[in-house]
Design a protein around this motif. Structure first.
Motif, PDB file in Angstrom:
ATOM      1  N   VAL A   1     -13.283  -3.155   5.346  1.00  0.00           N
ATOM      2  CA  VAL A   1     -14.132  -3.887   4.411  1.00  0.00           C
ATOM      3  C   VAL A   1     -14.650  -5.173   5.049  1.00  0.00           C
ATOM      4  O   VAL A   1     -15.835  -5.510   4.950  1.00  0.00           O
ATOM      5  N   ASP A   2     -13.763  -5.907   5.729  1.00  0.00           N
ATOM      6  CA  ASP A   2     -14.160  -7.170   6.352  1.00  0.00           C
ATOM      7  C   ASP A   2     -15.153  -6.970   7.491  1.00  0.00           C
ATOM      8  O   ASP A   2     -16.089  -7.757   7.657  1.00  0.00           O
ATOM      9  N   ARG A   3     -14.948  -5.919   8.280  1.00  0.00           N
ATOM     10  CA  ARG A   3     -15.755  -5.738   9.486  1.00  0.00           C
ATOM     11  C   ARG A   3     -17.010  -4.903   9.253  1.00  0.00           C
ATOM     12  O   ARG A   3     -18.036  -5.125   9.900  1.00  0.00           O
ATOM     13  N   LEU A   4     -16.936  -3.927   8.360  1.00  0.00           N
ATOM     14  CA  LEU A   4     -18.051  -2.988   8.190  1.00  0.00           C
ATOM     15  C   LEU A   4     -18.864  -3.242   6.928  1.00  0.00           C
ATOM     16  O   LEU A   4     -19.940  -2.674   6.778  1.00  0.00           O
ATOM     17  N   GLY A   5     -18.348  -4.057   6.023  1.00  0.00           N
ATOM     18  CA  GLY A   5     -19.114  -4.398   4.826  1.00  0.00           C
ATOM     19  C   GLY A   5     -18.478  -3.845   3.561  1.00  0.00           C
ATOM     20  O   GLY A   5     -18.091  -2.669   3.517  1.00  0.00           O
ATOM     21  N   ALA A   6     -18.386  -4.699   2.535  1.00  0.00           N
ATOM     22  CA  ALA A   6     -17.714  -4.296   1.294  1.00  0.00           C
ATOM     23  C   ALA A   6     -18.512  -3.237   0.544  1.00  0.00           C
ATOM     24  O   ALA A   6     -17.937  -2.305  -0.020  1.00  0.00           O
ATOM     25  N   ARG A   7     -19.850  -3.355   0.508  1.00  0.00           N
ATOM     26  CA  ARG A   7     -20.618  -2.357  -0.242  1.00  0.00           C
ATOM     27  C   ARG A   7     -20.551  -0.999   0.428  1.00  0.00           C
ATOM     28  O   ARG A   7     -20.393   0.027  -0.235  1.00  0.00           O
ATOM     29  N   ARG A   8     -20.651  -0.968   1.759  1.00  0.00           N
ATOM     30  CA  ARG A   8     -20.563   0.314   2.468  1.00  0.00           C
ATOM     31  C   ARG A   8     -19.234   1.003   2.194  1.00  0.00           C
ATOM     32  O   ARG A   8     -19.164   2.205   1.938  1.00  0.00           O
ATOM     33  N   MET A   9     -18.153   0.224   2.267  1.00  0.00           N
ATOM     34  CA  MET A   9     -16.832   0.823   2.082  1.00  0.00           C
ATOM     35  C   MET A   9     -16.591   1.231   0.627  1.00  0.00           C
ATOM     36  O   MET A   9     -15.904   2.215   0.357  1.00  0.00           O
ATOM     37  N   LEU A  10     -17.184   0.495  -0.303  1.00  0.00           N
ATOM     38  CA  LEU A  10     -17.053   0.869  -1.707  1.00  0.00           C
ATOM     39  C   LEU A  10     -17.755   2.199  -1.974  1.00  0.00           C
ATOM     40  O   LEU A  10     -17.214   3.077  -2.664  1.00  0.00           O
ATOM     41  N   VAL A  11     -18.954   2.369  -1.424  1.00  0.00           N
ATOM     42  CA  VAL A  11     -19.672   3.640  -1.583  1.00  0.00           C
ATOM     43  C   VAL A  11     -18.900   4.781  -0.925  1.00  0.00           C
ATOM     44  O   VAL A  11     -18.767   5.871  -1.492  1.00  0.00           O
ATOM     45  N   LEU A  12     -18.367   4.544   0.274  1.00  0.00           N
ATOM     46  CA  LEU A  12     -17.572   5.575   0.951  1.00  0.00           C
ATOM     47  C   LEU A  12     -16.337   5.933   0.128  1.00  0.00           C
ATOM     48  O   LEU A  12     -15.973   7.116   0.009  1.00  0.00           O
ATOM     49  N   ALA A  13     -15.677   4.931  -0.450  1.00  0.00           N
ATOM     50  CA  ALA A  13     -14.490   5.178  -1.275  1.00  0.00           C
ATOM     51  C   ALA A  13     -14.826   6.070  -2.466  1.00  0.00           C
ATOM     52  O   ALA A  13     -14.102   7.034  -2.770  1.00  0.00           O
ATOM     53  N   LEU A  14     -15.920   5.775  -3.140  1.00  0.00           N
ATOM     54  CA  LEU A  14     -16.319   6.569  -4.299  1.00  0.00           C
ATOM     55  C   LEU A  14     -16.681   7.991  -3.904  1.00  0.00           C
ATOM     56  O   LEU A  14     -16.380   8.946  -4.632  1.00  0.00           O
ATOM     57  N   ALA A  15     -17.301   8.152  -2.731  1.00  0.00           N
ATOM     58  CA  ALA A  15     -17.622   9.498  -2.246  1.00  0.00           C
ATOM     59  C   ALA A  15     -16.346  10.291  -1.961  1.00  0.00           C
ATOM     60  O   ALA A  15     -16.251  11.487  -2.284  1.00  0.00           O
ATOM     61  N   LEU A  16     -15.354   9.625  -1.361  1.00  0.00           N
ATOM     62  CA  LEU A  16     -14.078  10.302  -1.109  1.00  0.00           C
ATOM     63  C   LEU A  16     -13.402  10.706  -2.417  1.00  0.00           C
ATOM     64  O   LEU A  16     -12.852  11.817  -2.524  1.00  0.00           O
ATOM     65  N   TYR A  17     -13.441   9.832  -3.399  1.00  0.00           N
ATOM     66  CA  TYR A  17     -12.874  10.166  -4.707  1.00  0.00           C
ATOM     67  C   TYR A  17     -13.543  11.414  -5.285  1.00  0.00           C
ATOM     68  O   TYR A  17     -12.874  12.327  -5.795  1.00  0.00           O
ATOM     69  N   ALA A  18     -14.868  11.446  -5.254  1.00  0.00           N
ATOM     70  CA  ALA A  18     -15.604  12.566  -5.850  1.00  0.00           C
ATOM     71  C   ALA A  18     -15.288  13.878  -5.138  1.00  0.00           C
ATOM     72  O   ALA A  18     -15.032  14.910  -5.775  1.00  0.00           O
TER      73      ALA A  18
ATOM     74  N   ALA B   1     -10.155 -16.813   4.357  1.00  0.00           N
ATOM     75  CA  ALA B   1     -11.592 -16.998   4.542  1.00  0.00           C
ATOM     76  C   ALA B   1     -12.330 -15.760   4.033  1.00  0.00           C
ATOM     77  O   ALA B   1     -11.734 -14.695   3.843  1.00  0.00           O
ATOM     78  N   PRO B   2     -13.663 -15.843   3.814  1.00  0.00           N
ATOM     79  CA  PRO B   2     -14.403 -14.690   3.311  1.00  0.00           C
ATOM     80  C   PRO B   2     -14.247 -13.436   4.160  1.00  0.00           C
ATOM     81  O   PRO B   2     -14.166 -12.332   3.620  1.00  0.00           O
ATOM     82  N   ASP B   3     -14.188 -13.590   5.510  1.00  0.00           N
ATOM     83  CA  ASP B   3     -14.061 -12.398   6.347  1.00  0.00           C
ATOM     84  C   ASP B   3     -12.608 -11.940   6.500  1.00  0.00           C
ATOM     85  O   ASP B   3     -12.316 -11.067   7.306  1.00  0.00           O
ATOM     86  N   GLU B   4     -11.707 -12.527   5.710  1.00  0.00           N
ATOM     87  CA  GLU B   4     -10.309 -12.099   5.695  1.00  0.00           C
ATOM     88  C   GLU B   4      -9.892 -11.569   4.326  1.00  0.00           C
ATOM     89  O   GLU B   4      -8.746 -11.182   4.127  1.00  0.00           O
ATOM     90  N   GLN B   5     -10.825 -11.545   3.362  1.00  0.00           N
ATOM     91  CA  GLN B   5     -10.460 -11.170   2.000  1.00  0.00           C
ATOM     92  C   GLN B   5      -9.993  -9.716   1.914  1.00  0.00           C
ATOM     93  O   GLN B   5      -9.044  -9.398   1.196  1.00  0.00           O
ATOM     94  N   GLY B   6     -10.663  -8.830   2.636  1.00  0.00           N
ATOM     95  CA  GLY B   6     -10.287  -7.420   2.581  1.00  0.00           C
ATOM     96  C   GLY B   6      -8.890  -7.175   3.106  1.00  0.00           C
ATOM     97  O   GLY B   6      -8.083  -6.488   2.473  1.00  0.00           O
ATOM     98  N   VAL B   7      -8.580  -7.737   4.268  1.00  0.00           N
ATOM     99  CA  VAL B   7      -7.264  -7.513   4.860  1.00  0.00           C
ATOM    100  C   VAL B   7      -6.187  -8.231   4.050  1.00  0.00           C
ATOM    101  O   VAL B   7      -5.048  -7.738   3.938  1.00  0.00           O
TER     102      VAL B   7
END
Length: 493
Positions: free
Chosen positions: A77-94, A396-402
């Motif tokens: 999430v921190d390195r690749l982007g929160a929106r990208r990973m959220l969309v990928l997560a939802l696709a995996l769920y589906a 920091a903002p780029d550490e929120q995911g981890v």
């Protein structure tokens, strides 16, 4: 920088209320997926061919996937982007939900649940990162956390009730199929209402060695702790799995200390808020997981409730949990800060377990249990978002995911450890040999002792909250955060 024209947090939309609703909906998907299978377990066991011993893996497989990949998911999430990973997560769920509903043998269903857990390992830190970087610090962010926590509590209601209805009228497969349209709606909302992830230009290599070690260590530890009661704590499989997991965990920290760009920077473990949140959620999750177990065993095995009736009995707790997240938490944080919310929340959860231990009996109906159930829901609903407030306060903002990944990993391991220990307490006086008959009174005595032990441990753990700096000290002491001031901190100037 002028206070009249504060910088907007990265990725903040023009309509923050819409973004708040979307992130709450995504948390609802996470919570529903976690809770909906419980009432369908008996039918899943009969239809798919699970044995009484292996049926637990419909639940546990999700925890293995989630707990094993949370740290990796948080860093992604921190390195690749929160929106990208959220969309990928939802696709995996589906995709995993579709596969789970179509499964015809235990192995396929367990595999689908593992993939759902992987989706959760991305979705959970993505939503928290978007809250911490998209809403300004203070009442606005606290409100976002409250809405997020309320959605999680409402997912328990929807999961229990809708799971029972779907299983009774359409069959067990629909507890999986129902996730698919929810995920499609959420993905559409992500593209419509979330700003695209910023291009950071960061060309650093991903910490592959750290990622592999963290995932392997977490997976083996969670698997070993979950599998221990079934395989036996002294069995070679259990001891080997946990020992290898611990060795890999030590290796992970050794690698991270020398890595140029570590998956979990060692400085994170010096953040008082994060470390305290990890310790508190470790205690909390062990208590709350066991409380779920004790509650459903009391209702079904002692009082003779059907799965649907047990699910309906769960509704008051979930409804009060929504009140705890949405109303009580903002008021307590405003008056006493995050550490006041953590202390009172964990104390309340412990008290509810103690009250439950005093009201369980062989002939007691549901109503005498209701005060403990309501107390449990109110304080569990309040403390859950507060723990992630504390976890993200120093990062920091780029550490929120981890940071959120570390916290939720601690929750998964704490839940497995606490449940294993407290179920061992509950079963200590029972004859566990196959075919052995135990009286209902012996079962209830074990449940009561387990609830009392867990309640005392939770109350004791509540004092960890005083490691958190009080609000005034945290604002005045620059050492409370090692990161440079971010745009959202300007608003408090």
């Amino acid at each position: 920088m002028s206070a009249e024209a504060p910088a907007r947090p990265v990725g903040s939309p023009r309509r923050p209320g819409v973004k708040m609703a979307l992130l709450a909906f995504c948390m609802l998907v996470f919570s529903v997926d976690y809770n909906i299978v419980y009432v369908a377990l008996p039918e899943i066991g009969r239809e798919v061919g699970f044995s009484a011993q292996s049926l637990q893996w419909v639940v546990s497989a999700y925890s293995v996937g989630l707990g094993g990949a949370l740290l990796l998911g948080g860093r992604a999430v921190d390195r690749l982007g929160a929106r990208r990973m959220l969309v990928l997560a939802l696709a995996l769920y589906a995709l995993a939900s579709t596969a789970g509903g179509l499964a015809t043998e235990p192995g396929l269903l367990v595999a689908a649940r593992v993939v759902q857990g992987l989706g959760g390992a991305l979705l959970f830190p993505a939503t928290l990162s978007l809250i911490n970087t998209g809403f300004e610090e203070g009442p606005v962010r606290n409100r976002a956390y409250a809405v997020w926590g309320t959605a999680g509590a409402s997912g328990a209601i929807i999961g229990s009730l809708v799971g029972g209805l779907l299983t009774d009228y359409l069959g067990w497969a629909w507890v999986f199929f129902v996730n698919v349209p929810l995920c499609v709606l959420a993905v559409a909302g992500c593209y419509a209402w979330l700003a695209p992830d910023a291009r950071s230009g960061d060309s650093r290599a991903f910490d592959v060695h750290g990622a592999l070690l963290a995932t392997a260590a977490s997976t083996l530890l969670v698997y070993g702790l979950i599998n221990g009661p079934e395989a036996g704590w002294s069995s070679a499989r259990t001891l080997t799995t946990i020992a290898v997991g611990l060795v890999l965990g030590v290796a992970f920290f050794a690698v991270e200390a020398k890595a140029a760009d570590p998956l979990a920077p060692p400085r994170l473990f010096g953040y008082r808020g994060l470390l305290t949140a990890m310790l508190i959620i470790f205690v909390f999750q062990g208590a709350i997981n066991t409380l779920h177990y004790l509650f459903f065993i009391q209702l079904q095995d002692v009082l003779g409730y059907s799965p649907l009736e047990a699910g309906l009995a769960f509704l008051p707790m979930s409804a009060v949990a929504m009140l705890g997240s949405g109303k009580l938490l903002p008021a307590v944080v405003k008056r006493w800060g995050v550490r006041g919310a953590l202390f009172s929340g964990l104390t309340g959860v412990g008290a509810s377990m103690i009250v439950l231990s005093l009201t369980m009996s062989t002939d007691t109906g549901f109503l005498p249990l209701l005060p403990a159930v309501l107390l449990w829901g109110l304080f569990a609903g309040m403390i859950y978002p507060a723990m992630f407030m504390a976890a993200g306060s120093d990062a920091a903002p780029d550490e929120q995911g981890v940071a959120s990944g570390l916290t939720q990993t601690s929750a998964q391991i704490g839940g497995a450890v606490g449940m294993a220990l407290l179920i061992a307490v509950a079963n200590a006086g029972l004859d566990l040999n196959e075919g052995a008959a135990n009286s209902v009174g012996d079962v209830v005595d074990g449940l009561r002792l387990s609830a009392l032990t867990g309640g005392i441990a939770a109350v004791a753990g509540a004092f960890l909250a005083f490691r958190i700096k009080p609000p005034r000290a945290a604002r005045q002491d620059g050492s409370a955060t090692e990161a440079p001031p971010e745009p959202e901190t300007v608003h408090s100037a």
